[in-house]
Design a protein around this motif. Structure first.
Motif, mmCIF file in Angstrom:
data_model
loop_
_atom_site.group_PDB
_atom_site.id
_atom_site.type_symbol
_atom_site.label_atom_id
_atom_site.label_comp_id
_atom_site.label_asym_id
_atom_site.label_seq_id
_atom_site.Cartn_x
_atom_site.Cartn_y
_atom_site.Cartn_z
ATOM 1 N N LEU A 144 45.439 29.878 38.787
ATOM 2 C CA LEU A 144 43.992 30.089 38.795
ATOM 3 C C LEU A 144 43.381 29.560 40.086
ATOM 4 O O LEU A 144 42.584 30.239 40.745
ATOM 5 N N PHE A 179 40.983 37.901 36.051
ATOM 6 C CA PHE A 179 41.181 36.632 35.357
ATOM 7 C C PHE A 179 42.210 36.756 34.247
ATOM 8 O O PHE A 179 43.033 35.873 34.043
ATOM 9 N N ILE A 198 45.578 36.276 35.480
ATOM 10 C CA ILE A 198 45.875 34.868 35.733
ATOM 11 C C ILE A 198 46.124 34.142 34.421
ATOM 12 O O ILE A 198 47.043 33.334 34.293
ATOM 13 N N ALA A 199 45.299 34.443 33.418
ATOM 14 C CA ALA A 199 45.449 33.774 32.129
ATOM 15 C C ALA A 199 46.810 34.038 31.516
ATOM 16 O O ALA A 199 47.274 33.290 30.665
#
Length: 286
Positions: A180, A6, A9-10
């Motif tokens: 995302l 994640f 992706i962030a």
């Protein structure tokens, strides 16, 4: 999806702040329709909803914004009356797949133009004349249910030189959300995720002399996920009914967003958390 994935992706939300924890450590025993992660994307500063979700067919839009209005040939048409800012092109796949809902006219009665106070109202799901210190999602954090991720994009307080600044901010938002979505579809976790944007207020309908906009009231927000029913919800901008400070009228109380998300994520009545019964929006399949 794990924490490291994640965070990669962030990175698409360059310059954002966030709180992740182990929110994407999905259990494979969860049914595919079970929402296990709520992603709150805060557009800090007050996003200009009128140039985000555009009433492209309303001639008052261009009259109020002779310099800031997005032309029809550049806008991303959703239907004959509504369009998106061209920087939101990466979100059109989600729109066409019917897993992105747009809720228009969101806010609260007696809107407050203070950044701090309006954020507090959003964070606590309180009324404008009510003061609470406890964050809404702190009230459910010890309850078995979804994890909450918070991501904040700064810079939406566009009092001047808005055109280029806002375009860049919306591009960052769209690229991050599209990234995302693609990753969670690939991992099979998109149905277990609900994404919701928030912002303390919208902005005034009329552009100012500095090429920007002042603090407003009602605004449009996005909800995305594999269990979202795509489409337009809420109240389209009423440019003939601006409030005394030039803000868009509110047609959807912000607590309706929470009343929609809470039962799907935690499997109990939102009234227990909100302190009142609030009608959810009909935009989830669970």
């Amino acid at each position: 999806m794990n924490r490291r994935q994640f965070l990669s992706i962030a990175g698409a939300f360059a310059g954002c702040a966030g709180s992740v924890g182990d929110a994407f450590a999905f259990s494979r025993s969860d049914p595919p329709s079970s929402i296990r992660t709520l992603v709150l994307v805060d557009l800090d500063g007050g996003n200009d909803a009128l140039n985000t979700v555009i009433p492209i067919a309303d001639p008052r839009y261009r009259a109020l914004r002779p310099n800031l209005a997005i032309s029809k040939d550049r806008a991303l048409m959703l239907d004959e009356r509504t369009a998106l800012h061209p920087s939101l092109l990466p979100l059109m796949n989600a729109w066409r797949a019917n897993d992105m809902a747009i809720v228009q006219g969101v806010g609260y009665d007696a809107p407050n133009r203070s950044h701090f106070r309006s954020r507090q109202i959003w964070d606590t799901a309180s009324h404008a004349d009510e003061y609470r210190a406890d964050d809404l999602f702190d009230r459910v954090k010890d309850t078995h249910g979804a994890n909450v991720i918070r991501v904040t994009l700064h810079g939406f307080d566009t009092h001047e030189n808005q055109a280029h600044r806002h375009a860049a901010l919306l591009a960052r938002l769209a690229e991050g959300l599209a990234s995302l979505r693609a990753s969670l579809i690939a991992s099979g976790d998109w149905n277990r995720t609900l994404v919701m944007t928030r912002s303390e207020f919208g902005r005034a309908a009329r552009e100012n002399a500095a090429g920007g906009t002042e603090h407003g009231a009602g605004a449009a927000h996005f909800m995305m996920g594999g269990n979202v029913r795509g489409g337009l919800f809420g109240m389209p901008p009423r440019l003939d009914r601006l409030d005394a400070d030039g803000g868009l009228p509110v047609g959807v109380d912000l607590r309706r967003l929470y009343a929609t998300a809470i039962p799907a994520c935690w499997r109990f009545d939102a009234a227990a958390i909100l302190g009142q019964r609030v009608e959810p929006l009909p935009l989830l399949r669970v």
